[in-house]
Design a protein around this motif. Structure first.
Motif, short mmCIF file in Angstrom:
data_model
loop_
_atom_site.label_atom_id
_atom_site.label_comp_id
_atom_site.label_asym_id
_atom_site.label_seq_id
_atom_site.Cartn_x
_atom_site.Cartn_y
_atom_site.Cartn_z
N ASN A 45 -8.26 -7.85 -11.54
CA ASN A 45 -7.54 -8.90 -11.89
C ASN A 45 -6.19 -9.05 -12.20
O ASN A 45 -5.53 -10.80 -12.25
N LEU A 46 -4.88 -8.64 -12.07
CA LEU A 46 -3.76 -8.45 -12.59
C LEU A 46 -3.44 -8.75 -11.31
O LEU A 46 -2.43 -9.79 -10.68
N CYS A 47 -3.35 -8.74 -9.79
CA CYS A 47 -3.06 -8.21 -8.18
C CYS A 47 -4.52 -8.71 -7.64
O CYS A 47 -4.64 -7.93 -6.69
N PRO A 48 -5.28 -9.26 -8.17
CA PRO A 48 -6.10 -9.60 -6.48
C PRO A 48 -5.77 -9.26 -5.17
O PRO A 48 -6.58 -9.58 -4.26
N SER A 49 -4.62 -9.89 -4.99
CA SER A 49 -4.00 -9.63 -3.52
C SER A 49 -3.26 -8.26 -3.19
O SER A 49 -2.91 -8.59 -2.23
N GLY A 50 -3.00 -7.64 -4.95
CA GLY A 50 -3.16 -6.53 -4.09
C GLY A 50 -1.51 -6.18 -4.68
O GLY A 50 -0.56 -6.90 -5.15
N ALA A 51 -1.01 -5.16 -4.94
CA ALA A 51 0.14 -4.22 -6.13
C ALA A 51 0.32 -3.39 -5.08
O ALA A 51 -0.52 -2.33 -4.69
N VAL A 52 1.65 -2.33 -5.19
CA VAL A 52 2.11 -1.33 -4.51
C VAL A 52 2.53 -0.13 -5.58
O VAL A 52 3.00 -0.78 -6.26
N ILE A 53 2.39 1.22 -5.62
CA ILE A 53 2.96 2.14 -6.41
C ILE A 53 3.14 3.06 -5.32
O ILE A 53 2.43 3.70 -4.51
N LYS A 54 4.43 4.00 -6.06
CA LYS A 54 4.75 4.84 -5.07
C LYS A 54 4.25 6.51 -5.96
O LYS A 54 4.79 5.98 -6.32
N PRO A 55 2.72 7.08 -6.01
CA PRO A 55 2.57 7.92 -6.62
C PRO A 55 3.17 9.26 -6.44
O PRO A 55 3.22 10.10 -7.49
N ALA A 56 3.81 9.30 -5.48
CA ALA A 56 4.01 10.91 -5.16
C ALA A 56 5.86 10.68 -5.99
O ALA A 56 6.05 12.22 -6.96
N ALA A 57 6.21 9.55 -6.45
CA ALA A 57 7.45 9.38 -6.64
C ALA A 57 7.53 9.25 -8.47
O ALA A 57 8.36 9.22 -9.43
#
Length: 580
Positions: A388-400
């Motif tokens: 519900n904060l990003c219904p069209s998506g958001a991105v994260i870089k887990p490895a970093a």
């Protein structure tokens, strides 16, 4: 040249300018002669445009005035006529408010430069972050044969016996300076030692990510993206590009024969395996859509779940830089490691398949380029979140980022602008804990304006002095590909257009669940509805000029931030100019 399926001197695109016996063509030939060319030099042979994104303020492309000479030499050796045309430099370091504001300008310029001039083929000279997607997007739409020449990474940084990496070590040592652990002299030494040669950032930042993507898509000579800018092999690669693009013209090897669903998927898989910049999401989607390929955030997340990260290159890797990656075998070697996952039947600018291009590729250091049995990280570099904060998506870089933030719940600390945030984080008395979730909004494509790289929010000085170096941070901004940390980026829709991030308040509880790819604010739906009704749209950022055009037509992060009227779905590109 003699292949009946290819071009002949009479069917060259440039022949429409120079061959007819009419007044207009008389003028074209006369002006070429004014430039010092005889008819034998420009009639009946491919004219190759070299789009050069050099400028005195683009250190990444500082070698391009020399490199263009190598390209011209190759074109002449191949039997073509090279002509250099300037293109917007879009340098990362000095363009304000952000170079991303001008990526689409470069794409438009590239498309129109090619369409408006008598060019049969093109060499695109780029490398600094936005130049790769900008040049490629425009050239895709223009449709003539092209080959991409990547600028190449700079040499390793050095200071006081330590190896420094672009961006990543700047952020790292800046935190130590804020903590009082680095002197003025040490800071000056790091400043002078972190960038020692021409070329792009030598971490796996946006520049190396995007040139690797272009390489994997089949748009460069095999492995060209890995060659350091200062290496003599880069000069040879430049002349090879010149020779090869002439052959591509005769073969009529146009972009639509190279950029397919298969080659786009190859590029996405390679991006994940290299530990790519989060910016890859925006640019790769935009490039794919220009080519009519349907690539979505969900496609990228699905590939990220099954593609191991095997390039041990900072910032996702721990130990090495792009120079080491080159010595370990470069991109061809990495692709050879994951060959079974790729569509090796895709045609490339060589005229051969990707599989043929990978023959003989060898890994020379299996700690730099890991085998699948020993990855740096078991999944790919990126993950896509929804909620519900990003219904069209958001991105994260887990490895970093620190794994302890993969599942995190904490109170939001919300800032409406970068200056507000910057002032707060430098306040040693700021009421903040390591469990807080820092939030910056109004930093997206429209709010920034231009989608700036503000997403790696500085750790508050109060926490720095306690020894903390990471915390969960959320924004609708991007971040540098050389950045690291628990940063959620590209929240869409952005807050400036009324996305849910605009409704969040300091103290609201935010929950990240990486395993389930979710990001939510734990707020009752009735309360959210009330806040939504009370929200007031902000004033537009621009009243005229390029910024006004940008704000009227740019898409959101999840669609690649291209202009609506430049996407293939908007309509057919303009045809050939009317030469009468």
């Amino acid at each position: 040249m003699k292949d009946s399926a290819g071009k002949t001197p009479e069917t060259l695109r440039s022949s429409r300018w120079f061959a007819p016996d009419d007044l207009r063509s008389f003028g074209h030939r006369s002006r070429m002669m004014q430039l010092g060319y005889s008819e034998e030099e420009f009639r009946g042979k491919p004219i190759i445009g070299i789009l050069n994104t050099w400028s005195d303020l683009n250190s990444c492309h500082g070698h391009f005035p020399e490199r263009v000479k190598d390209v011209k030499r190759g074109v002449l050796q191949g039997g073509g006529l090279p002509v250099e045309l300037p293109a917007l430099s879009v340098d990362e370091s000095f363009n304000k408010p952000t170079s991303m504001l001008f990526r689409n300008m470069l794409a438009m310029e590239t498309e129109e430069q090619i369409r408006a001039h008598p060019l049969d083929g093109v060499v695109l000279m780029g490398g600094c972050d936005k130049t790769t997607p900008g040049l490629v997007m425009g050239a895709i739409t223009a449709g003539v044969p092209f080959i991409y020449l990547p600028a190449g990474p700079m040499l390793r940084g050095h200071y006081a016996g330590k190896i420094l990496g672009s961006g990543s070590d700047a952020w790292k040592y800046w935190d130590e300076r804020r903590a009082g652990n680095i002197s003025d002299d040490e800071w000056l030494g790091i400043q002078g030692g972190i960038a020692r040669s021409v070329g792009t950032c030598m971490t796996m930042g946006t520049a190396s990510t995007m040139t690797a993507i272009t390489d994997a898509m089949g748009l460069t000579l095999p492995g060209a993206s890995s060659i350091p800018a200062a290496d003599s092999g880069h000069q040879r690669m430049g002349s090879d590009c010149g020779r090869r693009v002439v052959e591509m013209v005769w073969e009529d090897l146009t972009p639509e024969k190279i950029i397919t669903d298969g080659s786009v998927k190859n590029a996405a898989i390679v991006a994940m395996a290299t530990g790519c910049s989060t910016n890859a999401v925006v640019h790769l989607i935009a490039m794919a859509r220009r080519a009519g390929c349907d690539l979505t955030l969900d496609d990228l997340d699905a590939l990220g779940r099954v593609t191991p990260l095997i390039a041990n290159v900072r910032p996702s890797g721990k130990d090495y830089l792009m120079e080491d990656f080159f010595y370990a075998g470069g991109l061809r070697a990495l692709m050879k490691q994951i060959e079974e996952r790729l569509d090796t039947t895709c045609i490339t600018v060589t005229g051969k398949t990707m599989g043929q291009n990978l023959e003989g590729a060898v890994v020379y250091n299996d700690d730099v380029i890991r085998p699948l049995s020993n990855p740096v990280y078991h999944e790919g570099s990126l993950a896509v979140l929804r909620g519900n904060l990003c219904p069209s998506g958001a991105v994260i870089k887990p490895a970093a980022c620190d794994p302890k933030f993969y599942n995190h719940e904490g109170p939001a600390l919300v800032f409406d602008s970068y200056p507000e945030m910057k002032k707060a984080v430098d306040d040693e008395n700021l009421d903040v804990t390591p469990d807080h979730v820092m939030v910056l909004r109004n930093a997206g494509p429209l709010g920034g304006p231009g989608f700036p790289e503000w997403g790696m929010l500085p750790i508050p000085k109060a926490l720095i002095k306690q020894g903390h170096r990471d915390m969960l941070r959320i924004s609708d901004a991007r971040m540098s590909g050389t950045s690291y940390g628990a940063c959620v980026l590209h929240v869409a829709p952005e807050s400036f257009v009324g996305g849910p991030l605009a409704l969040l308040k300091t103290g609201d509880i935010v929950r990240l669940d990486l395993a389930n790819r979710s990001l939510d604010m734990l707020i009752d739906e009735d309360e959210l509805d009330a806040r939504r009704k009370a929200w007031t749209p902000p004033e537009p950022k621009f009243q005229r000029g390029w910024g006004w055009m940008f704000s009227k037509h740019v898409g959101q992060a999840d669609t690649g931030c291209d202009f609506d009227y430049l996407e293939r779905s908007f309509g057919e590109a303009a045809g050939e100019p009317d030469i009468f």
